[in-house]
Motif scaffolding. Sequence first.
Motif, mmCIF file in Angstrom:
data_model
loop_
_atom_site.group_PDB
_atom_site.id
_atom_site.type_symbol
_atom_site.label_atom_id
_atom_site.label_comp_id
_atom_site.label_asym_id
_atom_site.label_seq_id
_atom_site.Cartn_x
_atom_site.Cartn_y
_atom_site.Cartn_z
ATOM 1 N N VAL A 424 0.872 -1.172 0.000
ATOM 2 C CA VAL A 424 0.000 0.000 0.000
ATOM 3 C C VAL A 424 0.910 1.223 0.000
ATOM 4 O O VAL A 424 1.652 1.450 0.956
ATOM 5 C CB VAL A 424 -0.928 0.023 1.223
ATOM 6 C CG1 VAL A 424 -1.842 1.249 1.176
ATOM 7 C CG2 VAL A 424 -1.754 -1.256 1.306
ATOM 8 N N LEU A 453 -10.837 2.297 8.824
ATOM 9 C CA LEU A 453 -10.610 2.229 7.387
ATOM 10 C C LEU A 453 -10.379 0.783 6.982
ATOM 11 O O LEU A 453 -9.626 0.056 7.648
ATOM 12 C CB LEU A 453 -9.405 3.100 7.023
ATOM 13 C CG LEU A 453 -9.045 3.315 5.552
ATOM 14 C CD1 LEU A 453 -8.356 4.667 5.370
ATOM 15 C CD2 LEU A 453 -8.146 2.203 5.009
ATOM 16 N N ASN A 454 -10.986 0.375 5.885
ATOM 17 C CA ASN A 454 -10.778 -0.957 5.325
ATOM 18 C C ASN A 454 -10.254 -0.822 3.909
ATOM 19 O O ASN A 454 -10.867 -0.155 3.068
ATOM 20 C CB ASN A 454 -12.080 -1.760 5.310
ATOM 21 C CG ASN A 454 -12.262 -2.554 6.587
ATOM 22 O OD1 ASN A 454 -11.557 -3.529 6.830
ATOM 23 N ND2 ASN A 454 -13.187 -2.110 7.416
ATOM 24 N N TYR A 455 -9.114 -1.447 3.664
ATOM 25 C CA TYR A 455 -8.468 -1.417 2.350
ATOM 26 C C TYR A 455 -8.383 -2.851 1.861
ATOM 27 O O TYR A 455 -7.844 -3.723 2.559
ATOM 28 C CB TYR A 455 -7.082 -0.803 2.478
ATOM 29 C CG TYR A 455 -6.312 -0.643 1.194
ATOM 30 C CD1 TYR A 455 -6.262 0.591 0.553
ATOM 31 C CD2 TYR A 455 -5.611 -1.711 0.640
ATOM 32 C CE1 TYR A 455 -5.544 0.763 -0.628
ATOM 33 C CE2 TYR A 455 -4.884 -1.554 -0.535
ATOM 34 C CZ TYR A 455 -4.859 -0.318 -1.162
ATOM 35 O OH TYR A 455 -4.146 -0.169 -2.318
ATOM 36 N N THR A 456 -8.883 -3.112 0.658
ATOM 37 C CA THR A 456 -8.868 -4.463 0.101
ATOM 38 C C THR A 456 -7.935 -4.515 -1.092
ATOM 39 O O THR A 456 -8.146 -3.802 -2.088
ATOM 40 C CB THR A 456 -10.276 -4.903 -0.323
ATOM 41 O OG1 THR A 456 -11.141 -4.844 0.820
ATOM 42 C CG2 THR A 456 -10.263 -6.325 -0.867
ATOM 43 N N SER A 460 -9.254 -1.886 -3.749
ATOM 44 C CA SER A 460 -9.093 -0.498 -3.313
ATOM 45 C C SER A 460 -7.986 0.182 -4.118
ATOM 46 O O SER A 460 -7.083 -0.463 -4.659
ATOM 47 C CB SER A 460 -8.751 -0.443 -1.823
ATOM 48 O OG SER A 460 -9.781 -1.012 -1.045
ATOM 49 N N THR A 462 -4.959 3.366 -4.135
ATOM 50 C CA THR A 462 -4.026 3.980 -3.191
ATOM 51 C C THR A 462 -4.672 5.141 -2.457
ATOM 52 O O THR A 462 -4.495 5.310 -1.245
ATOM 53 C CB THR A 462 -2.763 4.469 -3.927
ATOM 54 O OG1 THR A 462 -2.143 3.356 -4.571
ATOM 55 C CG2 THR A 462 -1.776 5.101 -2.961
ATOM 56 N N ASP A 464 -7.553 5.469 -1.482
ATOM 57 C CA ASP A 464 -8.526 5.055 -0.466
ATOM 58 C C ASP A 464 -7.879 4.963 0.919
ATOM 59 O O ASP A 464 -8.584 4.919 1.936
ATOM 60 C CB ASP A 464 -9.143 3.705 -0.832
ATOM 61 C CG ASP A 464 -10.018 3.783 -2.068
ATOM 62 O OD1 ASP A 464 -10.614 4.858 -2.298
ATOM 63 O OD2 ASP A 464 -10.106 2.786 -2.809
ATOM 64 N N TRP A 465 -6.567 4.886 0.960
ATOM 65 C CA TRP A 465 -5.808 4.950 2.220
ATOM 66 C C TRP A 465 -5.572 6.422 2.513
ATOM 67 O O TRP A 465 -5.270 7.203 1.620
ATOM 68 C CB TRP A 465 -4.491 4.210 2.078
ATOM 69 C CG TRP A 465 -3.759 3.913 3.348
ATOM 70 C CD1 TRP A 465 -2.753 4.630 3.892
ATOM 71 C CD2 TRP A 465 -3.937 2.781 4.207
ATOM 72 N NE1 TRP A 465 -2.285 4.041 5.046
ATOM 73 C CE2 TRP A 465 -3.002 2.889 5.269
ATOM 74 C CE3 TRP A 465 -4.801 1.688 4.196
ATOM 75 C CZ2 TRP A 465 -2.906 1.953 6.289
ATOM 76 C CZ3 TRP A 465 -4.699 0.748 5.211
ATOM 77 C CH2 TRP A 465 -3.768 0.889 6.250
ATOM 78 N N TRP A 475 -7.452 0.485 11.293
ATOM 79 C CA TRP A 475 -7.196 0.549 9.855
ATOM 80 C C TRP A 475 -6.693 -0.833 9.431
ATOM 81 O O TRP A 475 -5.741 -1.360 10.013
ATOM 82 C CB TRP A 475 -6.139 1.597 9.528
ATOM 83 C CG TRP A 475 -6.632 3.017 9.636
ATOM 84 C CD1 TRP A 475 -7.655 3.478 10.398
ATOM 85 C CD2 TRP A 475 -6.094 4.142 8.955
ATOM 86 N NE1 TRP A 475 -7.801 4.826 10.247
ATOM 87 C CE2 TRP A 475 -6.856 5.271 9.362
ATOM 88 C CE3 TRP A 475 -5.062 4.341 8.048
ATOM 89 C CZ2 TRP A 475 -6.597 6.561 8.882
ATOM 90 C CZ3 TRP A 475 -4.796 5.616 7.574
ATOM 91 C CH2 TRP A 475 -5.566 6.711 7.986
ATOM 92 N N VAL A 477 -5.885 -3.866 6.269
ATOM 93 C CA VAL A 477 -5.595 -4.270 4.893
ATOM 94 C C VAL A 477 -6.058 -5.720 4.748
ATOM 95 O O VAL A 477 -5.556 -6.610 5.444
ATOM 96 C CB VAL A 477 -4.097 -4.160 4.560
ATOM 97 C CG1 VAL A 477 -3.839 -4.595 3.118
ATOM 98 C CG2 VAL A 477 -3.591 -2.744 4.790
#
Length: 593
Positions: A424, A453-456, A460, A462, A464-465, A475, A477
């Motif tokens: 990320v 925050l959820n990043y997939t 997702s 960049t 989105d972070w 937060w 990943v």
Amino acid sequence: MWLQSTVWALLATAAELAHARGPFLQILNATHSVIGNDHWNVTQGFAYATKLYHKNQDLVGNAVGHYVSYSLSPTSNHPVIDILTVFPDGAASDLNWTSPTIVRRGHDFIDVSFTAIEGDFHWIIRRDLVGAYQYFVNRALPTLGEFRSLWRLDNTSFPNGHTSIKDEALPPLSDYGISTKIQDETWQRADGSYITKYDWSSFIREEKFYGVYGPDFGSWYIYPGKDEYNGDHLKQELMVHRESSTGDAVQLNMLHGTHFQSSPSDTFAVGKTWGPWLWYLNDGNKRDAAARAAREYAAWPYKWFDDAVYQSRGAVSGVLKLDDGSPASNAAIFLGDNNSNKSSLEMGSKNYYTTYADERGRFSFRDVRAGTYGLRAWSTGGRHFNVPGFYLQNDVSVVSSRYTDLGRIVWKPRYKERSEIFRVGSFDRKTIGFAHGGAPYTHGSSDLCPDNLNYTVGRSRTEDWCFAQTANGSWAVNFEMSWRESVRRANSTALLTVSLAGYSTGTSSTIFVNDAKVGNLTSGGGSTTDYNKGLQNDPGLYRSATTAGQWRQFEFELPSGSLKAGWNRLEFRVERSTRWRGFMWDAVALAWL
């Protein structure tokens, strides 16, 4: 009555000297003298230079004027260290001047030196120059801390500020009185917006010229020889601002600045010189100031400056490659202290040089002072070269008037991009690419980032972070591993790399992978164990920075079996936080070793 008559006499003398011929020094008494030329003059007192006359107008007025000051490093055992509690945001000491003398003279210039215990401050005054070249020679500066020269000028003559990234009116003094002070030099207006001097900061090595100006006058600093500055490519500093208590327009020359990094502790050799730089006066025309800056940069290093160490310079070049033969494209290259355990941003005792490699990994430095250096390099992101950590090569020798070719330099990173499970962000020591990352200096920008925050990975983007995590929350990943990969890697170790663009103390994070603790990031004096990482404070987040503070990187090894087929989850849980303080993100990556 005596004091009043003396003051009036000094004012009258300074005004009369506005019409003097050529560069001059006139000693008035034991504590006051006047320097200048046909275009300007200034009255230098025991600490402050006041009554700056130009075009028959006093440009200091009721402001403080020009002075030189320092603050001590927290590690200093200097006897006046306690004064830092009295001046938490200013100088522990203003230099006090005695014995002004003309130390050099030419057909069109004089070099006037003012002596203090700590060293000598010089004004090189030329016949037709509106302004002066200035430099400082160390004699006995203590362990620093901050070291600066500056002008505090009349607020009506200089209502605007200019840096390479900001050009607008300085906040009016009236705004401060009707706003609520919330922290160091930061106020909140009734509408919720903020006033802070730190919004006037910049990356100091990128500045060509900066200053304060109005419709009739401009006061500018032009410093082409940035090798005397402490720190690396990402060295930030406060450049100009409004003095909140008096309204003075402030123009800073942070020779050894500390506003955006952990507390440095630097000592200096006797004879260490900062400058020359140019203090330049004009009619407020920014195009003229830019043109003058271009002339100064073209002339640097100044051949007219009579100093053997300053003139003793050579050149260095090389080609940086990874061990697989690929180029370290656009890498940041830094020449700094040799055999040092300091980070490149913390270095500050000597001289420092920065450049970038090209697409092929080629780099070069010109006009490097003779000496022995440590060379460091790191990724600046991009498609072709994006790895954590940095390359280090010590004992790089630079010989005066010679060209040093380092040839092909091979960097062997701990892991390559091809071994990444996910990443990320980019390894560039910046927040660029994340939401609000790289935005203009603005206090409170971290409030724009979410608590959770959820990043997939794979879904997702960049952006989105977010650039900073400062509030209680989680937060995460989320990333998927195939069954085939889980079988193939059943006995493999993974490495989690957490690269921070900055960190301000007061917020702690515990790191989990699939709900198993793997580490902790918290306030402290340094790394304690592989599990708990203690971080020193850098003030970036609460001083309006959105791009970088002081870079730190941590690694956590995950034993075999930590990851599983299907979905996995990396989580940064913050359960203790302080508003505007916490983590500025550079990159987070997981890779197989």
